[in-house]
Enzyme design. Sequence first.
Site, short mmCIF file in Angstrom:
data_model
loop_
_atom_site.label_atom_id
_atom_site.label_comp_id
_atom_site.label_asym_id
_atom_site.label_seq_id
_atom_site.Cartn_x
_atom_site.Cartn_y
_atom_site.Cartn_z
N GLY A 254 8.32 75.41 74.95
CA GLY A 254 8.33 76.37 76.06
C GLY A 254 7.26 77.45 75.86
O GLY A 254 6.51 77.78 76.80
N ASP A 312 8.63 81.59 66.25
CA ASP A 312 9.97 81.51 66.87
C ASP A 312 10.85 80.82 65.83
O ASP A 312 11.06 79.61 65.87
CB ASP A 312 9.85 80.69 68.16
CG ASP A 312 11.14 80.63 68.95
OD1 ASP A 312 12.07 81.39 68.65
OD2 ASP A 312 11.22 79.80 69.88
N CYS A 365 16.38 83.54 68.63
CA CYS A 365 17.40 83.55 69.69
C CYS A 365 18.76 83.78 69.05
O CYS A 365 19.70 83.04 69.29
CB CYS A 365 17.36 82.26 70.51
SG CYS A 365 17.60 80.76 69.54
C1 SAM Z 1 13.96 78.00 67.88
S1 SAM Z 1 13.31 76.40 67.73
C2 SAM Z 1 11.73 76.57 68.47
C3 SAM Z 1 11.70 76.63 69.97
C4 SAM Z 1 10.27 76.62 70.53
N1 SAM Z 1 9.47 77.69 69.97
C5 SAM Z 1 10.21 76.71 72.03
O1 SAM Z 1 9.93 77.77 72.59
O2 SAM Z 1 10.42 75.68 72.69
C6 SAM Z 1 12.91 76.35 66.02
C7 SAM Z 1 12.04 75.19 65.58
O3 SAM Z 1 11.69 75.41 64.22
C8 SAM Z 1 11.41 74.16 63.63
N2 SAM Z 1 11.37 74.38 62.17
C9 SAM Z 1 12.38 74.70 61.35
N3 SAM Z 1 11.93 74.88 60.08
C10 SAM Z 1 10.59 74.67 60.12
C11 SAM Z 1 9.56 74.71 59.13
N4 SAM Z 1 9.84 74.99 57.87
N5 SAM Z 1 8.29 74.43 59.52
C12 SAM Z 1 8.02 74.12 60.82
N6 SAM Z 1 8.95 74.08 61.79
C13 SAM Z 1 10.22 74.35 61.44
C14 SAM Z 1 12.52 73.28 64.18
O4 SAM Z 1 12.17 71.92 64.11
C15 SAM Z 1 12.66 73.80 65.61
O5 SAM Z 1 11.91 72.99 66.49
#
Ligand code: SAM
Length: 432
Positions: A254, A312, A365
Amino acid sequence: MAAPKDRRGGGDTSGLAARRAALALISAVLEEGRLLSDALADPRGMVAALDGQGRARAQRLALTTLRNIGRADRMLGPHLRKRPPPAIHNILRLALAEVHAEGAAPHGAVDAAVSLAREGGGAAALAGLVNAVLRKTTAAPPEVWQKLPVPDLPKWLRRPLIAAYGKPAVEAIEAAHLAGAPLDLTVPGDGPVPEGERLPNGTLRLAAGTQVTALPGYAEGTWWVQDAAAAFPAMVLAPQPGERVADLCAAPGGKTMQLAAAGAQVTAVDVSEARLARLRENLSRTGLEAEILAADVLDWVPAAPFDAVLLDAPCSATGTIRRHPDLPFVKRPEDVGSLTRLQAQLIDRAIAMLRPGGRLVYCTCSLLPEEGEDQVTAALARHRGLRAVDADVPGLAPEWRSGPGWRLRPDYWAGQGGMDGFYIALLVRDGG
Ligand SMILES: C[S@@+](CC[C@H](N)C(=O)[O-])C[C@H]1O[C@@H](n2cnc3c(N)ncnc32)[C@H](O)[C@@H]1O
């Protein structure tokens, strides 16, 4: 047990298959502690066997029941001498939520509940109980249901939120969770758009339950689904055309799409290949471009520093309970400690990727200050060359300022249908 005839949902005129699948979803959440999104995506699950309409109905029934469990249990209490087996209890809860929260006709909901109770083999003797209890409770006038208390958040979450925001605010947040969420669209430019209400930040708001793929502009990629609160972090970062921007933890994209639509050169990084597949689909539908990298942000070292970074971070997602009422049943307080440690490490990595004078937006969030205000305050103490700064963004109210950033809560914009809970801070690295 005889195989039910309408198992596949095609020709599910009685709605039994959708209700049966909704019960499987509710049981996955309550009994197995699985996220509803995981249960919905399970190719072996009952929902997978339904057609589109049946799937939508099963999902809606499961969401409504989970949101209203507190009220259903209060109404059932005086009619149950002891707690029935979970399968029967959930049948009762579903029927009550269907009638009192969705306005379904009582006779259809009761007949379906009795049929589903009979299917249970060993529990068939309880079908009589289901019939007797539901005949009485579904006949209660609407105001009896409306006057039941709004369901509380679990204590482990309620307590720190009361400490942070006060009891009246937490009660307002709980009321927002019960109300659910409308459908929000981010519309970056021109093209066909559906009818809806424009919110102060430009988000286009439609009624809940709208079928997204049928709306004008879906095929053209004019807009994408994004909660109004989730649209703020990229607005706060204010990407400029041609700027090099890293979107860390980017999927399903997003915020990547907002950054790309503003003309930035975006590098979108996420550790999950499966979630990046959704990001790719989103970019392809909207015709936007970004460099996509599957990598762990903790290990990834970019070739050159960025003008701006949006982080995020993964979090408890407690700001999204109005859309995900399964979270209070699935999340555990012990999950939060490891998340806050990860968030601090991710912030340190994000800062290291900035050029002097570069900007960082950190957001989560979450409703918990330890994943928001406290996290950013601690980062500012760890990094002397970092400052929190203000931003002038339409709709971002000055009274939402909290600690070094902005606290967004589900009870804000209450008259217009609320928003997700978020924390957002804008930080600048000295120099440049
Ligand atoms: C809150 S969601 C992101 C939503 C996204 N920013 C959006 O606006 O659509 C958090 C994301 O962090 C990723 N994530 C978690 N740990 C991570 C890491 N160590 N490195 C990269 N991505 C990571 C997850 O796979 C997930 O897709």
